[in-house]
Design a protein around this motif. Sequence first.
Motif, PDB file in Angstrom:
ATOM      1  N   VAL A   6       0.853  -1.184   0.000  1.00  0.00           N
ATOM      2  CA  VAL A   6       0.000   0.000   0.000  1.00  0.00           C
ATOM      3  C   VAL A   6       0.893   1.240   0.000  1.00  0.00           C
ATOM      4  O   VAL A   6       1.915   1.280   0.668  1.00  0.00           O
ATOM      5  CB  VAL A   6      -0.909   0.008   1.252  1.00  0.00           C
ATOM      6  N   ASN A   7       0.489   2.245  -0.745  1.00  0.00           N
ATOM      7  CA  ASN A   7       1.218   3.505  -0.761  1.00  0.00           C
ATOM      8  C   ASN A   7       0.739   4.351   0.422  1.00  0.00           C
ATOM      9  O   ASN A   7      -0.234   5.102   0.312  1.00  0.00           O
ATOM     10  CB  ASN A   7       1.004   4.224  -2.091  1.00  0.00           C
ATOM     11  N   TRP A   8       1.427   4.202   1.537  1.00  0.00           N
ATOM     12  CA  TRP A   8       1.015   4.888   2.763  1.00  0.00           C
ATOM     13  C   TRP A   8       1.129   6.403   2.624  1.00  0.00           C
ATOM     14  O   TRP A   8       0.326   7.144   3.205  1.00  0.00           O
ATOM     15  CB  TRP A   8       1.815   4.383   3.961  1.00  0.00           C
ATOM     16  N   ILE A  11      -2.017   7.487   0.996  1.00  0.00           N
ATOM     17  CA  ILE A  11      -3.136   7.393   1.940  1.00  0.00           C
ATOM     18  C   ILE A  11      -3.146   8.600   2.873  1.00  0.00           C
ATOM     19  O   ILE A  11      -4.169   9.267   3.054  1.00  0.00           O
ATOM     20  CB  ILE A  11      -3.078   6.072   2.739  1.00  0.00           C
ATOM     21  N   VAL A  12      -2.004   8.904   3.455  1.00  0.00           N
ATOM     22  CA  VAL A  12      -1.928  10.016   4.410  1.00  0.00           C
ATOM     23  C   VAL A  12      -2.134  11.359   3.707  1.00  0.00           C
ATOM     24  O   VAL A  12      -2.916  12.196   4.180  1.00  0.00           O
ATOM     25  CB  VAL A  12      -0.594   9.985   5.192  1.00  0.00           C
ATOM     26  N   LEU A  13      -1.470  11.575   2.580  1.00  0.00           N
ATOM     27  CA  LEU A  13      -1.615  12.855   1.883  1.00  0.00           C
ATOM     28  C   LEU A  13      -3.024  13.062   1.347  1.00  0.00           C
ATOM     29  O   LEU A  13      -3.548  14.183   1.387  1.00  0.00           O
ATOM     30  CB  LEU A  13      -0.588  12.973   0.762  1.00  0.00           C
ATOM     31  N   ALA A  14      -3.659  12.010   0.871  1.00  0.00           N
ATOM     32  CA  ALA A  14      -5.041  12.133   0.393  1.00  0.00           C
ATOM     33  C   ALA A  14      -5.970  12.476   1.549  1.00  0.00           C
ATOM     34  O   ALA A  14      -6.859  13.330   1.412  1.00  0.00           O
ATOM     35  CB  ALA A  14      -5.488  10.846  -0.294  1.00  0.00           C
ATOM     36  N   ALA A  15      -5.766  11.847   2.698  1.00  0.00           N
ATOM     37  CA  ALA A  15      -6.586  12.146   3.874  1.00  0.00           C
ATOM     38  C   ALA A  15      -6.373  13.589   4.332  1.00  0.00           C
ATOM     39  O   ALA A  15      -7.330  14.305   4.638  1.00  0.00           O
ATOM     40  CB  ALA A  15      -6.273  11.169   5.005  1.00  0.00           C
ATOM     41  N   VAL A  16      -5.126  14.024   4.364  1.00  0.00           N
ATOM     42  CA  VAL A  16      -4.822  15.399   4.760  1.00  0.00           C
ATOM     43  C   VAL A  16      -5.448  16.377   3.770  1.00  0.00           C
ATOM     44  O   VAL A  16      -6.022  17.401   4.173  1.00  0.00           O
ATOM     45  CB  VAL A  16      -3.291  15.620   4.877  1.00  0.00           C
ATOM     46  N   CYS A  17      -5.371  16.065   2.490  1.00  0.00           N
ATOM     47  CA  CYS A  17      -5.964  16.926   1.466  1.00  0.00           C
ATOM     48  C   CYS A  17      -7.482  17.036   1.666  1.00  0.00           C
ATOM     49  O   CYS A  17      -8.032  18.131   1.639  1.00  0.00           O
ATOM     50  CB  CYS A  17      -5.637  16.371   0.078  1.00  0.00           C
ATOM     51  N   ALA A  69      -7.444   3.441  -1.419  1.00  0.00           N
ATOM     52  CA  ALA A  69      -6.177   2.801  -1.805  1.00  0.00           C
ATOM     53  C   ALA A  69      -6.368   1.297  -1.988  1.00  0.00           C
ATOM     54  O   ALA A  69      -5.849   0.702  -2.940  1.00  0.00           O
ATOM     55  CB  ALA A  69      -5.107   3.073  -0.751  1.00  0.00           C
ATOM     56  N   HIS A  70      -7.101   0.683  -1.095  1.00  0.00           N
ATOM     57  CA  HIS A  70      -7.370  -0.751  -1.181  1.00  0.00           C
ATOM     58  C   HIS A  70      -8.132  -1.075  -2.468  1.00  0.00           C
ATOM     59  O   HIS A  70      -7.800  -2.025  -3.177  1.00  0.00           O
ATOM     60  CB  HIS A  70      -8.163  -1.209   0.047  1.00  0.00           C
ATOM     61  N   MET A  71      -9.164  -0.286  -2.766  1.00  0.00           N
ATOM     62  CA  MET A  71      -9.952  -0.517  -3.980  1.00  0.00           C
ATOM     63  C   MET A  71      -9.084  -0.372  -5.228  1.00  0.00           C
ATOM     64  O   MET A  71      -9.147  -1.200  -6.131  1.00  0.00           O
ATOM     65  CB  MET A  71     -11.115   0.472  -4.047  1.00  0.00           C
ATOM     66  N   PHE A  72      -8.299   0.689  -5.275  1.00  0.00           N
ATOM     67  CA  PHE A  72      -7.464   0.928  -6.449  1.00  0.00           C
ATOM     68  C   PHE A  72      -6.428  -0.189  -6.604  1.00  0.00           C
ATOM     69  O   PHE A  72      -6.145  -0.625  -7.718  1.00  0.00           O
ATOM     70  CB  PHE A  72      -6.774   2.282  -6.369  1.00  0.00           C
ATOM     71  N   TYR A  73      -5.883  -0.653  -5.493  1.00  0.00           N
ATOM     72  CA  TYR A  73      -4.924  -1.762  -5.539  1.00  0.00           C
ATOM     73  C   TYR A  73      -5.599  -3.017  -6.096  1.00  0.00           C
ATOM     74  O   TYR A  73      -5.063  -3.698  -6.963  1.00  0.00           O
ATOM     75  CB  TYR A  73      -4.361  -2.018  -4.136  1.00  0.00           C
ATOM     76  N   ARG A  74      -6.779  -3.327  -5.605  1.00  0.00           N
ATOM     77  CA  ARG A  74      -7.509  -4.527  -6.041  1.00  0.00           C
ATOM     78  C   ARG A  74      -7.919  -4.447  -7.514  1.00  0.00           C
ATOM     79  O   ARG A  74      -8.075  -5.459  -8.173  1.00  0.00           O
ATOM     80  CB  ARG A  74      -8.739  -4.766  -5.173  1.00  0.00           C
ATOM     81  N   LEU A  75      -8.090  -3.236  -8.001  1.00  0.00           N
ATOM     82  CA  LEU A  75      -8.459  -3.040  -9.402  1.00  0.00           C
ATOM     83  C   LEU A  75      -7.229  -2.968 -10.308  1.00  0.00           C
ATOM     84  O   LEU A  75      -7.356  -2.687 -11.494  1.00  0.00           O
ATOM     85  CB  LEU A  75      -9.287  -1.770  -9.565  1.00  0.00           C
ATOM     86  N   VAL A 130      -5.289  12.792  -5.465  1.00  0.00           N
ATOM     87  CA  VAL A 130      -4.019  12.502  -4.794  1.00  0.00           C
ATOM     88  C   VAL A 130      -3.629  11.048  -5.017  1.00  0.00           C
ATOM     89  O   VAL A 130      -2.475  10.748  -5.363  1.00  0.00           O
ATOM     90  CB  VAL A 130      -4.085  12.840  -3.288  1.00  0.00           C
ATOM     91  N   HIS A 131      -4.572  10.133  -4.841  1.00  0.00           N
ATOM     92  CA  HIS A 131      -4.265   8.717  -5.081  1.00  0.00           C
ATOM     93  C   HIS A 131      -3.877   8.477  -6.541  1.00  0.00           C
ATOM     94  O   HIS A 131      -2.985   7.680  -6.824  1.00  0.00           O
ATOM     95  CB  HIS A 131      -5.455   7.834  -4.696  1.00  0.00           C
ATOM     96  N   ALA A 132      -4.537   9.162  -7.455  1.00  0.00           N
ATOM     97  CA  ALA A 132      -4.230   8.984  -8.876  1.00  0.00           C
ATOM     98  C   ALA A 132      -2.814   9.447  -9.187  1.00  0.00           C
ATOM     99  O   ALA A 132      -2.103   8.796  -9.956  1.00  0.00           O
ATOM    100  CB  ALA A 132      -5.245   9.757  -9.719  1.00  0.00           C
ATOM    101  N   TRP A 133      -2.389  10.547  -8.599  1.00  0.00           N
ATOM    102  CA  TRP A 133      -1.044  11.067  -8.865  1.00  0.00           C
ATOM    103  C   TRP A 133       0.047  10.258  -8.193  1.00  0.00           C
ATOM    104  O   TRP A 133       1.134  10.113  -8.747  1.00  0.00           O
ATOM    105  CB  TRP A 133      -0.938  12.503  -8.402  1.00  0.00           C
ATOM    106  N   LEU A 134      -0.219   9.771  -6.992  1.00  0.00           N
ATOM    107  CA  LEU A 134       0.845   9.146  -6.209  1.00  0.00           C
ATOM    108  C   LEU A 134       0.893   7.627  -6.261  1.00  0.00           C
ATOM    109  O   LEU A 134       1.827   7.033  -5.738  1.00  0.00           O
ATOM    110  CB  LEU A 134       0.752   9.601  -4.742  1.00  0.00           C
ATOM    111  N   SER A 135      -0.116   7.012  -6.820  1.00  0.00           N
ATOM    112  CA  SER A 135      -0.125   5.537  -6.823  1.00  0.00           C
ATOM    113  C   SER A 135       0.110   4.990  -8.215  1.00  0.00           C
ATOM    114  O   SER A 135      -0.221   5.547  -9.202  1.00  0.00           O
ATOM    115  CB  SER A 135      -1.455   5.016  -6.302  1.00  0.00           C
TER     116      SER A 135
END
Length: 135
Positions: A6-8, A11-17, A69-75, A130-135
């Motif tokens: 998982v890209n932690w 996860i953290v930056l998206a939550a902060v955003c 993040a979990h959903m995107f990973y599974r997809l 954020v998840h799209a850019w960082l993952s």
Amino acid sequence: MDLLEVNWLAIVLAAVCGFLIGGIWYGPIMSKKWMGAVGLTEEDVQGGNMGLIYGGAMVFALISSAMLAHMFYRLGQPPIHVKMMISTGIALTFIIPAIGTNYLFSRKSKALFFIDAGYWLLFYMAMGLVHAWLS
């Protein structure tokens, strides 16, 4: 899913955003309208347990971000536009209808619904980006 896969940071930056979007949305953009819609004064807002309120909101944002993040990973880490469609779709088809249903039964105002719905749409769009850019 292995926790190390998982890209932690995402996860953290998206939550902060998402959390910061809330600060801007319910602060300078909608604070007066929101307070009027929920029936609070400045004193009521200042008198709240800010540690609990902000800490709880951040924990909830982290949970939501981790699920994305979990959903995107599974997809299989779909392309950016698909991540944006999914995160926006979650807001439009799960979150907003859920709060809308609650607001109908609790007889809350349309104004409050649109304020909160706008926030959740921006929240999930920002986290998806954020998840799209960082993952």
